[in-house]
Design an enzyme around this catalytic site. Structure first.
Site, short mmCIF file in Angstrom:
data_model
loop_
_atom_site.label_atom_id
_atom_site.label_comp_id
_atom_site.label_asym_id
_atom_site.label_seq_id
_atom_site.Cartn_x
_atom_site.Cartn_y
_atom_site.Cartn_z
N GLY A 1 0.83 -1.21 0.00
CA GLY A 1 0.00 0.00 0.00
C GLY A 1 0.86 1.25 0.00
N LYS B 1 -10.22 -4.72 10.50
CA LYS B 1 -9.01 -4.29 11.20
C LYS B 1 -8.84 -5.02 12.53
CE LYS B 1 -7.29 -1.15 8.35
NZ LYS B 1 -5.98 -1.37 7.70
N TYR C 1 -15.14 -2.11 8.02
CA TYR C 1 -13.77 -1.61 8.17
C TYR C 1 -13.23 -1.98 9.56
CZ TYR C 1 -9.87 1.71 8.38
OH TYR C 1 -8.63 2.27 8.51
N ALA C 2 -14.01 -1.66 10.58
CA ALA C 2 -13.59 -1.93 11.96
C ALA C 2 -13.38 -3.42 12.20
CB ALA C 2 -14.64 -1.38 12.94
N ASN D 1 0.35 -2.67 5.04
CA ASN D 1 -0.33 -1.39 5.17
C ASN D 1 -1.52 -1.24 4.21
OD1 ASN D 1 -0.48 1.63 5.72
ND2 ASN D 1 0.04 1.59 3.55
N SER E 1 -6.32 -0.17 12.93
CA SER E 1 -6.97 1.14 13.06
C SER E 1 -7.62 1.28 14.43
CB SER E 1 -8.05 1.29 11.99
OG SER E 1 -8.88 2.40 12.30
N ILE F 1 -5.59 10.11 10.40
CA ILE F 1 -4.37 10.67 9.81
C ILE F 1 -4.80 11.40 8.53
CG2 ILE F 1 -2.12 10.09 8.83
CD1 ILE F 1 -2.33 9.29 11.73
N VAL G 1 -4.99 -10.64 -5.85
CA VAL G 1 -4.86 -11.62 -6.93
C VAL G 1 -3.70 -12.57 -6.60
CG1 VAL G 1 -4.39 -11.93 -9.39
CG2 VAL G 1 -5.74 -9.96 -8.60
#
Lengths: 76, 245
Positions: free
Chosen positions: B13, B153, B149-150, B84, B136, B182, B64
């Site tokens: 990333g 992570k 998302y949460a 990342n 995160s 950030i 992939v």
């Protein structure tokens, strides 16, 4: 795109608001149920039903549900 | 003094944001860096910002399998890896579906897990190596709209802990970091769903304001270096004091 269907879609994302209160001229921000999650739901609904990416600023600049409807119509 | 001299470091990333900053800082501390990202052009920009020589870039998609294999085949053993790569999606639970769930989990969790698995299996991690997973602060909160998302992570943070146990006998360490907000292109994406005004208001919840990529980068440099040789299995919050509130 029809306003009545849009109003119905909007009423569907709400859980505690009488559908009678959902009209073209409704100031959505004044609805008791309106919060950040409702805003996210509105964005998700616009994406799912109309394939339109509604933004936070689109919502911020709108007052009535008709304003939102017009933005979606223009982006569709 | 933190140094990464003679270390071979992999950063995923790395085409923008925190990943790019990590690559830059690692190169400044003497590491040879391999950067991975999906956007060839922006990855090229990152590599042009690196100090020193011998750095490599791979414009590949880690979701992939054959892309991961290409990276693995051409890799020399690493002393440090920063996982990342990640995406964010704001969606109320009511609107989730199979596709939305898997798109977030494949990128944020599955790809990172598979990459680490292949690095281990192919013996591409040196003894005393350090793995860093970028999790995160969301994984510890309950912010509306961040369920996938949460959860992805949180899964990554848990994975890192188990990995730390399994790799301890080889002297390889694994830690995760949980940054608060950030300023990066990815958090700018939040302006798709909240207004600029709301984003500004949210910053007042951060005693030290929003962070810069280099703030997280500093912690990660420590984790990659031998200075942190006694730290493994930790899940470190770095959030400008947000969780004090």
């Amino acid at each position: 795109m029809e306003i009545n269907i849009f109003l119905q879609n909007f009423a569907d994302i709400l859980d505690d608001t009488d559908a009678i209160l959902i009209k073209q001229e409704t100031v959505f921000r004044d609805l008791e149920e309106w919060d950040s999650l409702t805003a996210l739901s509105l964005i998700a609904m616009a994406d799912e039903e109309y394939s339109v990416k509604l933004t936070g600023d689109d919502i911020k600049s709108s007052t009535s549900l008709n304003d939102i409807f017009e933005i979606i119509k223009n982006k569709a | 003094m933190i140094t990464l001299k003679d270390k071979n470091i992999l950063v995923t990333g790395a085409s923008s944001g925190i990943g790019r900053q990590i690559a830059i800082m690692a190169s400044e501390l003497g590491a040879t860096v391999t950067i991975v990202g999906r956007n060839m052009e922006r990855l090229g920009e990152t590599i042009s910002l690196l100090t020193g020589t011998g750095h490599k870039m791979y414009s590949i998609d880690l979701s992939v399998s054959s892309d991961i294999d290409q990276l693995i085949t051409e890799s020399l053993p690493y002393d440090g890896v920063v996982f990342n790569a990640g995406i964010v999606e704001y969606l109320p639970v009511k609107f989730l579906n199979d596709n939305k769930i898997s798109s977030v989990f494949v990128t944020n969790f599955d790809s990172n897990v598979i990459l680490s698995q292949k690095l281990i299996k192919k013996k591409l991690l040196n003894k005393k190596g350090s793995l860093v997973f970028v999790s995160s602060i969301s994984s510890k909160l309950g912010v509306p709209g961040t369920a996938m998302y949460a959860a992805s992570k949180a899964a990554l943070s848990s994975f890192s802990k188990v990995l730390a146990s399994e790799l301890a006998s080889q002297g390889i360490r694994s830690n995760s970091v949980c940054p608060g907000i950030i300023r990066t292109a990815m958090t700018e994406q939040a302006s798709d769903v909240v207004s600029q005004e709301e984003l500004k208001k949210a910053e007042s919840e951060y005693p030290l304001g929003y962070g810069e990529p280099s703030d997280v980068g500093g912690l990660i440099m420590y984790l990659l270096s031998d200075m942190s040789k006694w730290m493994t299995g930790s899940d470190l919050i770095i959030d400008g004091g947000f969780t004090l509130k």
